[in-house]
Design a protein around this motif. Structure first.
Motif, short mmCIF file in Angstrom:
data_model
loop_
_atom_site.label_atom_id
_atom_site.label_comp_id
_atom_site.label_asym_id
_atom_site.label_seq_id
_atom_site.Cartn_x
_atom_site.Cartn_y
_atom_site.Cartn_z
N LYS A 47 -5.79 -11.47 -4.04
CA LYS A 47 -6.50 -12.70 -3.72
C LYS A 47 -6.94 -12.66 -2.26
N ASN A 48 -6.03 -12.18 -1.42
CA ASN A 48 -6.31 -12.09 0.00
C ASN A 48 -7.52 -11.19 0.29
N THR A 49 -7.56 -10.04 -0.37
CA THR A 49 -8.69 -9.13 -0.19
C THR A 49 -9.99 -9.81 -0.58
N ARG A 50 -9.97 -10.47 -1.74
CA ARG A 50 -11.20 -11.13 -2.20
C ARG A 50 -11.66 -12.17 -1.19
N GLU A 51 -10.70 -12.96 -0.69
CA GLU A 51 -11.05 -13.98 0.30
C GLU A 51 -11.67 -13.35 1.54
N ARG A 52 -11.05 -12.25 1.97
CA ARG A 52 -11.53 -11.60 3.18
C ARG A 52 -12.93 -11.01 2.99
N MET A 53 -13.16 -10.41 1.84
CA MET A 53 -14.49 -9.84 1.57
C MET A 53 -15.53 -10.96 1.47
N ASP A 54 -15.11 -12.10 0.90
CA ASP A 54 -16.03 -13.24 0.80
C ASP A 54 -16.46 -13.72 2.18
N ILE A 55 -15.51 -13.75 3.09
CA ILE A 55 -15.85 -14.18 4.45
C ILE A 55 -16.87 -13.23 5.05
N MET A 56 -16.63 -11.93 4.86
CA MET A 56 -17.54 -10.94 5.45
C MET A 56 -18.94 -11.02 4.86
N THR A 57 -19.02 -11.27 3.56
CA THR A 57 -20.35 -11.31 2.96
C THR A 57 -21.06 -12.62 3.27
N SER A 58 -20.31 -13.66 3.61
CA SER A 58 -20.98 -14.94 3.82
C SER A 58 -21.20 -15.28 5.29
N SER A 59 -20.53 -14.58 6.21
CA SER A 59 -20.70 -14.95 7.62
C SER A 59 -21.01 -13.74 8.50
N THR A 60 -21.88 -13.97 9.48
CA THR A 60 -22.14 -12.91 10.45
C THR A 60 -21.73 -13.39 11.84
N ASP A 61 -21.01 -14.51 11.88
CA ASP A 61 -20.62 -15.11 13.15
C ASP A 61 -19.21 -14.63 13.53
N GLY A 62 -19.15 -13.86 14.60
CA GLY A 62 -17.88 -13.26 15.01
C GLY A 62 -16.77 -14.27 15.25
N PHE A 63 -17.14 -15.46 15.75
CA PHE A 63 -16.11 -16.47 16.02
C PHE A 63 -15.57 -17.05 14.72
N GLU A 64 -16.49 -17.33 13.82
CA GLU A 64 -16.08 -17.85 12.52
C GLU A 64 -15.15 -16.84 11.84
N ILE A 65 -15.51 -15.57 11.94
CA ILE A 65 -14.71 -14.53 11.30
C ILE A 65 -13.34 -14.42 11.94
N SER A 66 -13.29 -14.53 13.25
CA SER A 66 -11.98 -14.41 13.90
C SER A 66 -11.10 -15.62 13.61
N GLU A 67 -11.72 -16.80 13.43
CA GLU A 67 -10.94 -17.98 13.02
C GLU A 67 -10.32 -17.73 11.64
N ALA A 68 -11.14 -17.17 10.76
CA ALA A 68 -10.66 -16.90 9.41
C ALA A 68 -9.55 -15.86 9.43
N ASP A 69 -9.73 -14.87 10.27
CA ASP A 69 -8.72 -13.82 10.39
C ASP A 69 -7.40 -14.41 10.86
N LEU A 70 -7.49 -15.33 11.80
CA LEU A 70 -6.30 -16.00 12.31
C LEU A 70 -5.61 -16.77 11.19
N ARG A 71 -6.41 -17.43 10.38
CA ARG A 71 -5.86 -18.22 9.28
C ARG A 71 -5.17 -17.32 8.26
N LEU A 72 -5.79 -16.19 7.97
CA LEU A 72 -5.29 -15.34 6.89
C LEU A 72 -4.19 -14.39 7.33
N ARG A 73 -4.21 -13.99 8.58
CA ARG A 73 -3.24 -12.98 8.99
C ARG A 73 -2.24 -13.44 10.04
N GLY A 74 -2.52 -14.56 10.67
CA GLY A 74 -1.63 -15.01 11.74
C GLY A 74 -1.96 -14.31 13.04
#
Ligand code: ADP
Ligand code: MG
Length: 702
Positions: free
Chosen positions: A605-632
Motif C-alpha cells: 500500500k505504501n509503495t502505491r501511495e508513494r508512486m501516486d504522489i510522484m505521478t501526481s506532483s512535480t512540486d519538491g516541497f509537496e513531495i517532501s511533506e508527503a515523504d515526511l508523512r509516510l516515512r517519518g
C-alpha cells in the motif's frame, strides 16, 4: 522530577533486572522518570466490545468477550506454536502464539470466560489474533483495564519476546502511580504564566492522563501540552542560540558596485524570476548587516540557484572580497565553472577551477594567485578545503548541494579568513517547513519557490516489470527523434552484491535490446574509478552514447538538456526526495520529457501511495511533506546524513505543524522580552534548558 530520576527501573514491581535491561536497550528507559515519559502512541476505546463477525483485518485493536474453547501446540521445534479457539457464542476465531506458548498455556484455562484484546489479522487466509491478550472476565486487572480510553504502547520484537507488551507496560506504570505518585505531585516544567496564557493542564495532570485518560477532552488537552512543551524547548534553545547577539561578527559588503550593476543591466541572460529577486534581496540584507550570514537556500531542481549564487559572488567582488563556490562532484564543479565563467566573460572577472584532477603546475598558480588576491573567484570540489588553499580575503563561500558535505568539512571553510566568511548553502532537496524550523530554528532559510517560465512539466508514469517491452519501445521512439535516456538502478550498501548483479544483468539485457552499432550505451556506478566514470558521463553528455545506465551517482547535478527519458528501476526502493531528484535530470531542454517509474507487480500500500504522489506532483516541497508523512523525519533525505539532532517523544513533525508554530511564536516572544532568561518567572526555562541540553546536539549548518 529529579526525585524519580534517581530510582532505577529494575527496582520497580514487575520489572526486575532482565526486563530493566531490555527497557534500557530498546526504549532508553533508565529510571522511573524515563518510564513515565514512555507515552502511548494511540488509544483504544475499551468501553466498546465487538462481535467476532463484526471484525476484519483492517481494524486496529479490538476487544471481544468470550470463552476459550481449545488450546494446543502445533508443529515441532522452531516452528512450533500455540493455537487456541475463542468463541463469543455466535462464531469462533483462532488465536496464535508463536513464542512463549507454554507460559501462556499455564495462565489460561479452557472453558473460562475472557476479555480478548488484540489486533485482528489474516493468517492462512483466516481471520485470527496473533499474540492477543486474554484477561479473566472477573479479575481485578480486567476491571481496571476495561472501560474508557486505553493507551497502546510501542513495543519492539525483543520486548514482546520478553513479555513487555502494552499490558505489562501499562501495569508497570500503574504500579508507579500507586506507589511513587500516590502522595507526590510531579513538579511543573513550564512557567506558570505560560500555563495560564495557553490554558494548559499541569505536568502532573498530563502525565497521569496520558497513561490513564479520564476522558477524551482532557486527554486532548494533555497531548497538546506535552507536544507543545517538547517543541517549545527545542525552539527556545534554537532561537536563543541563533539570536542576533549570538551571531558572529561578519564582513560588511557595504555597496553594490560595478560588477553587480553591469552584469544585471547588460549581461544577465534572462530576466530574474520574482523568487530569485526576493532571495537576492534577502542575501543582500545579510551581507550588509555586520553579522555573518549563515543562510540555507532551498530551491527545487532547475529553479535557478546558480544565477543567484553568481550574483551574490558579484556583491563580494564589488567590495574587494574573494569568493568560492564548492560542489560535491567534479562533474558538477566543472559545469558550474563553464556556465559561470561564460556569463562572467564580459566583466573580465578572474575565475578558476580547482578539482582533484587539476595539474600540479596549474594548482600552484591558483594557490599563488589566491594568496596575492589576483584570483577573485574559485570554483571547485573538496579540493578547496585543503590547507594549501589560502585566500587573501575570502568574503563569501557558497556550497552547492549541502547534504553531501560533512560538518567537519564545512567547518574548515570558516577558517579560511580572520573572520568567517559569509556562507550560503544551496540545496535542491527541499525540507518540509516544520522540519526546517526544527532543525535550523532561526537559521535563515530562503526559498526559491518558482521555476523560470516556459518549462514543460515532466510527465511521470508508473509501470510494472510486466510493461518493460512497451517501455523499451517507447525509449526507441524517443531515441529515433535524437533524444537520450537515463536508466537508473538502485545500489544500496546493505544489498550491494545483489544490486550490483541486477545492474550488470540489466546492462547486458539492454545491450541486446539496443544493439550496437545502431545504439551506444554508457554505464556508470560508484565502483568505477573516477576517471572512467568521468569518461562515460562525458560520452553521454556529448551525445556519443544515447543511453546512460547508472546507479544514483548521477543524482546530483548533471545537465544534459537533450535527455528526455528517465527510467527508474525498482522505484519502490528509492525515497521520494531521491526520485524527485532523479526526475530533475530530464526536462531541462525545450522538449517534452518523461519519467517512468518501474516497480514489481505486487506492491505494498505504501509503495502505491508513494508512486501516486510522484505521478501526481512535480512540486519538491509537496513531495517532501508527503515523504515526511509516510516515512517519518529520521529517514528523510537531507536529514539522513546528519541525523535528527533530537528525539521526539510525543510531537510529530508531520502532523503537529500548528503546535510547532505556537511553540515557536511563544519562544520568540519570551526571548524578545528576556533574551537571557533572567527574570524570576523564566528561571524555570533556564533550568529546563540546562537539563535538556545534553540531548540536543546542534551543529551550525555550515
Ligand atoms: P538549479 O537550481 O537546479 O541549480 P540552475 O541554476 O542549474 O538550477 O538553473 C536551471 C536552468 O534554468 C539553467 O539552464 C539556467 O540557465 C536557467 N535559468 C535560471 N534562471 C532563469 C531565469 N530567471 N529565467 C530563465 N531561465 C533561467
Ligand atoms: Mg544546481
Amino acid at each position: 522530577m529529579s526525585e524519580l530520576a534517581k530510582i532505577d527501573i529494575k527496582y520497580l514491581k514487575g520489572v526486575g533486572p532482565r526486563k530493566a535491561d531490555i527497557l534500557r536497550s530498546e526504549l532508553n528507559v533508565n529510571n522511573v522518570e524515563d518510564m513515565l515519559y514512555v507515552f502511548p502512541f494511540r488509544y483504544v476505546d475499551r468501553s466498546q466490545f465487538y462481535k467476532i463477525r463484526e471484525v476484519d483485518s483492517s481494524m486496529a485493536y479490538v476487544q471481544i468477550k468470550g470463552k476459550l474453547l481449545t488450546l494446543r501446540t502445533i508443529g515441532e521445534g522452531k516452528s512450533s506454536r500455540m493455537s487456541g479457539t475463542f468463541s463469543d457464542g455466535t462464531s469462533t476465531v483462532e488465536l496464535l502464539w508463536f513464542k512463549g506458548g507454554r507460559y501462556i498455556a499455564d495462565q489460561l484455562k479452557i472453558g473460562n470466560e475472557y476479555v480478548l484484546f488484540g489486533k485482528p489479522s489474516y493468517y492462512n487466509n483466516q481471520l485470527n489474533f496473533v499474540h492477543p491478550e486474554l484477561e479473566s472476565l472477573n479479575s481485578a486487572e480486567a476491571k481496571r483495564t476495561m472501560g474508557g480510553l486505553h493507551g497502546v504502547y510501542n513495543t519492539t520484537e525483543k520486548m514482546k519476546n520478553n513479555f513487555l507488551n502494552t499490558k505489562s507496560i501499562q501495569t508497570i506504570i500503574f504500579n508507579i502511580m500507586q506507589t511513587h505518585l500516590a502522595n507526590y505531585q510531579l513538579p511543573e516544567t513550564l512557567p506558570a504564566y505560560l500555563l495560564s496564557k495557553l490554558s494548559l493542564p499541569t505536568l502532573d495532570t498530563c502525565i497521569r492522563n496520558l497513561h490513564f485518560p479520564k476522558d477524551k477532552s482532557l486527554l486532548e488537552k494533555c497531548q497538546f501540552r506535552m507536544k507543545f512543551e517538547e517543541l517549545f524547548y527545542i525552539q527556545l534553545q534554537l532561537l536563543q542560540r541563533n539570536s542576533i547577539q549570538n551571531k558572529k561578527e561578519g564582513f560588511i559588503f557595504a555597496s553594490i558596485g560595478n560588477y553587480f550593476l553591469s552584469f544585471y543591466q547588460n549581461h544577465i541572460p534572462f530576466q530574474l524570476t520574482d523568487a530569485q529577486k526576493r532571495v537576492i534581496k534577502e542575501i543582500r540584507e545579510d551581507v550588509r548587516s555586520g553579522k555573518q550570514m549563515n543562510r540555507l537556500l532551498q530551491g527545487d531542481v532547475g529553479s535557478g540557484k546558480t544565477l543567484v549564487a553568481l550574483m551574490c559572488t558579484l556583491m563580494a567582488l564589488d567590495n574587494n572580497f574573494q569568493a568560492c563556490i564548492m560542489a560535491p562532484t567534479e562533474i558538477l564543479a566543472t559545469q558550474h565553472y563553464l556556465s559561470i565563467s561564460k556569463m562572467l566573460q564580459p566583466l573580465s572577472v578572474q575565475v578558476r577551477l580547482l578539482t582533484g584532477s587539476t595539474k600540479t603546475a596549474e594548482r600552484r598558480e591558483i594557490y599563488e594567485r589566491l594568496e596575492n588576491g589576483t584570483l577573485q573567484l574559485l570554483i571547485g570540489t573538496h579540493a578547496l578545503l585543503e590547507d594549501k588553499v589560502k585566500f587573501k580575503n575570502l568574503g563569501l563561500a557558497i556550497i552547492d548541494e549541502q547534504h553531501r558535505f560533512g560538518v567537519a568539512q564545512r567547518a574548515k571553510l570558516w577558517g579560511k579568513n580572520v573572520r568567517p566568511p559569509h556562507v550560503l548553502v544551496m540545496t535542491a532537496t527541499p525540507i518540509p517547513r516544520t522540519l526546517a524550523m526544527t532543525l535550523y530554528g532561526d537559521l535563515d532559510v530562503s526559498v526559491i519557490d518558482e521555476l523560470p517560465p516556459g518549462r514543460q512539466p515532466i510527465k511521470t508514469i508508473h509501470r510494472t516489470e510486466n510493461n518493460r517491452l512497451g517501455i523499451y519501445d517507447f525509449i526507441k521512439r524517443e531515441l529515433a527523434k535524437g533524444r537520450q535516456a537515463y536508466i537508473v538502478y538502485p545500489l544500496i550498501k546493505e544489498s550491494e552484491a545483489l544490486d550490483f548483479q541486477n545492474l550488470e544483468e540489466g546492462y547486458q539485457q539492454l545491450k541486446n535490446i539496443f544493439p550496437e552499432p545502431h545504439y551506444h550505451i554508457s554505464m556508470v556506478h560508484g565502483q568505477l574509478p573516477a576517471t572512467e566514470k568521468e569518461q562515460e558521463m562525458q560520452k553521454f553528455a556529448s551525445g556519443q552514447t544515447q543511453i546512460l545506465v547508472a546507479t544514483t551517482v548521477i543524482e546530483v547535478g548533471v545537465n544534459v538538456p537533450n535527455a528526455t527519458v528517465m527510467v527508474i528501476e525498482s522505484a519502490e526502493r528509492f525515497g521520494l526526495a531521491q526520485l524527485h531528484q532523479l526526475r530533475g535530470r530530464v526536462g531541462r531542454g525545450a522538449e517534452q520529457s518523461y519519467c517512468i517509474l518501474i516497480t514489481s507487480v505486487k506492491q505494498s500500500k505504501n509503495t502505491r501511495e508513494r508512486m501516486d504522489i510522484m505521478t501526481s506532483s512535480t512540486d519538491g516541497f509537496e513531495i517532501s511533506e508527503a515523504d515526511l508523512r509516510l516515512r517519518g523525519p529520521g529517514d528523510l533525505e537531507g536529514t539522513q546524513q546528519s541525523g535528527m539532532p533530537f528525539e521526539l517523544h510525543i510531537a510529530d513533525l508531520a502532523r503537529d505543524g500548528q503546535i510547532l508554530q505556537v511553540a515557536r511564536d511563544m519562544a520568540r516572544l519570551i526571548l524578545k522580552n528576556d533574551p537571557n532568561l533572567e527574570v524570576p518567572e523564566n528561571k524555570i526555562l533556564k533550568e529546563q534548558l540546562l537539563k535538556k541540553a545534553p540531548s540536543f546536539d546542534w551543529g551550525s549548518i555550515s
